[in-house]
Scaffold this motif. Structure first.
Motif, short mmCIF file in Angstrom:
data_model
loop_
_atom_site.label_atom_id
_atom_site.label_comp_id
_atom_site.label_asym_id
_atom_site.label_seq_id
_atom_site.Cartn_x
_atom_site.Cartn_y
_atom_site.Cartn_z
N SER A 197 0.87 -1.23 0.13
CA SER A 197 0.04 -0.06 -0.04
C SER A 197 0.76 1.18 0.09
O SER A 197 0.60 2.34 -0.71
CB SER A 197 -0.93 -0.02 1.28
OG SER A 197 -1.95 1.15 1.05
N LYS A 198 1.94 1.25 0.67
CA LYS A 198 2.85 2.43 0.69
C LYS A 198 3.39 2.65 -0.48
O LYS A 198 3.66 3.82 -1.01
CB LYS A 198 3.77 1.93 2.00
CG LYS A 198 4.88 3.26 2.05
CD LYS A 198 5.99 2.90 3.11
CE LYS A 198 6.84 4.14 3.43
NZ LYS A 198 7.67 3.97 4.44
N VAL A 199 3.88 1.52 -1.37
CA VAL A 199 4.44 1.58 -2.53
C VAL A 199 3.73 2.17 -3.52
O VAL A 199 3.96 3.09 -4.31
CB VAL A 199 5.15 0.44 -3.11
CG1 VAL A 199 5.58 0.49 -4.44
CG2 VAL A 199 6.30 -0.17 -2.25
N LYS A 200 2.26 1.73 -3.44
CA LYS A 200 1.28 2.37 -4.45
C LYS A 200 0.94 4.02 -4.28
O LYS A 200 0.91 4.48 -5.17
CB LYS A 200 0.08 1.45 -4.05
CG LYS A 200 -1.27 1.93 -4.94
CD LYS A 200 -2.42 1.03 -4.80
CE LYS A 200 -3.56 1.38 -5.53
NZ LYS A 200 -4.75 0.67 -5.50
N GLU A 202 3.05 5.91 -2.84
CA GLU A 202 4.40 6.72 -3.35
C GLU A 202 4.23 6.83 -4.88
O GLU A 202 4.73 8.03 -5.42
CB GLU A 202 5.43 5.90 -2.96
CG GLU A 202 5.66 6.20 -1.33
CD GLU A 202 6.86 5.42 -1.06
OE1 GLU A 202 7.52 4.55 -1.65
OE2 GLU A 202 7.41 5.60 0.23
N LYS A 203 3.64 5.76 -5.70
CA LYS A 203 3.73 5.97 -7.06
C LYS A 203 2.68 6.89 -7.36
O LYS A 203 3.02 7.74 -8.42
CB LYS A 203 3.58 4.53 -7.60
CG LYS A 203 4.62 3.66 -7.58
CD LYS A 203 4.53 2.23 -8.19
CE LYS A 203 5.48 1.18 -8.32
NZ LYS A 203 5.18 0.03 -8.79
N LEU A 204 1.70 6.89 -6.91
CA LEU A 204 0.58 7.84 -7.20
C LEU A 204 1.07 9.32 -6.91
O LEU A 204 0.97 10.02 -7.65
CB LEU A 204 -0.75 7.43 -6.36
CG LEU A 204 -1.53 6.24 -6.68
CD1 LEU A 204 -2.54 6.10 -5.87
CD2 LEU A 204 -2.00 6.32 -8.14
N SER A 205 1.60 9.31 -5.80
CA SER A 205 2.26 10.74 -5.53
C SER A 205 3.39 11.29 -6.54
O SER A 205 3.38 12.23 -6.77
CB SER A 205 2.75 10.85 -4.22
OG SER A 205 3.29 12.00 -3.76
N GLY A 206 4.21 10.35 -6.81
CA GLY A 206 5.08 10.80 -7.84
C GLY A 206 4.75 11.02 -9.23
O GLY A 206 5.05 11.63 -10.06
N ASN A 207 3.56 10.40 -9.58
CA ASN A 207 2.86 10.59 -10.69
C ASN A 207 1.90 11.89 -10.77
O ASN A 207 1.42 12.21 -11.82
CB ASN A 207 1.98 9.40 -11.41
CG ASN A 207 2.82 8.25 -11.70
OD1 ASN A 207 4.06 8.50 -12.08
ND2 ASN A 207 2.14 6.94 -11.55
N LYS A 209 -0.66 12.19 -9.22
CA LYS A 209 -2.22 11.87 -8.95
C LYS A 209 -2.65 12.32 -7.68
O LYS A 209 -2.06 12.42 -6.65
CB LYS A 209 -2.50 10.54 -9.28
CG LYS A 209 -2.03 10.13 -10.63
CD LYS A 209 -2.43 8.50 -11.01
CE LYS A 209 -2.11 8.28 -12.39
NZ LYS A 209 -2.64 6.85 -12.42
#
Length: 211
Positions: A197-200, A202-207, A209
């Motif tokens: 969940s944390k990785v997901k 972070e990915k959304l934040s980096g994109n 979104k």
């Protein structure tokens, strides 16, 4: 507990209370540190303040806890403890149950959705708690117990309802240990769920979104 905020405010404004429930194998204890708290025991309200000390709730006692009427604007601080099911020796608390139950309530309130009764029954069953049917139902405790087991554990487990969720659980590994003991819940015991969940996120934040 803040009776003047969140889902508790909504309940009070609607003239309602949190769900009445009971435990099958543990005693529960309440002691008010600040404010005013009411504990209904088998339909009889007991109003508590810090001067009243501790109150004990035996197994199979239908009870519900809420801010004392007329003092809803006050913040209530209290201590709750429970004996382990089947063991009256030490006092423990099912932290995962409380975290998930209150986390779920606030999440539903924030989203403007309705409480899902199957989800509630699933969480309560895992925490050795069962919703109390109305007082006039024959064999009230037995009906509540089997409702929690059949609908909450068996049906809920098959339909995708987990009793615990990683976003609301501090000791996720301990919650996984418990879920792995049930055939209906073991598929939800994903040990690395919090990391995934944390990785997901972070990915959304980096994109860029919205979270």
């Amino acid at each position: 507990m803040r009776p003047n905020l969140g889902i508790y405010k909504k309940l009070i404004e609607g003239g309602k209370k949190p769900p009445t429930h009971f435990h099958t194998g543990q005693w529960e204890f309440f002691r008010v540190l600040r404010g005013n708290l009411t504990v209904d025991l088998n339909g009889i309200p007991t109003h508590l303040t810090p001067e009243d000390g501790e109150i004990a709730v035996p197994p199979y006692t239908h009870h519900v806890v809420y801010g004392t009427p007329g003092t809803e604007a006050n913040e209530v601080e209290f201590v709750v403890g429970a004996t382990d099911a089947g063991d009256l020796g030490g006092v423990v608390l099912d932290q995962a149950f409380y975290e998930n139950w209150y986390g779920y309530q606030e999440d539903v309130f924030q989203r403007g959705e309705k409480i899902d009764i199957i989800q509630v029954l699933s969480m309560f069953d895992a925490g050795n708690s069962y919703l109390s049917p109305p007082w006039w139902v024959p064999f009230r405790a037995m009906v509540g117990l089997w409702l929690g087991i059949v609908v909450g554990r068996w049906l809920g487990g098959l339909l995708g309802y987990a009793p615990y969720y990683p976003e609301w659980t501090t000791d996720w590994q301990g919650a996984c240990d418990q879920m792995e003991q049930s055939w209906f819940h073991r598929r939800y015991a994903i040990r690395n769920a919090q990391e995934l969940s944390k990785v997901k996120m972070e990915k959304l934040s980096g994109n860029g979104k919205a979270l």
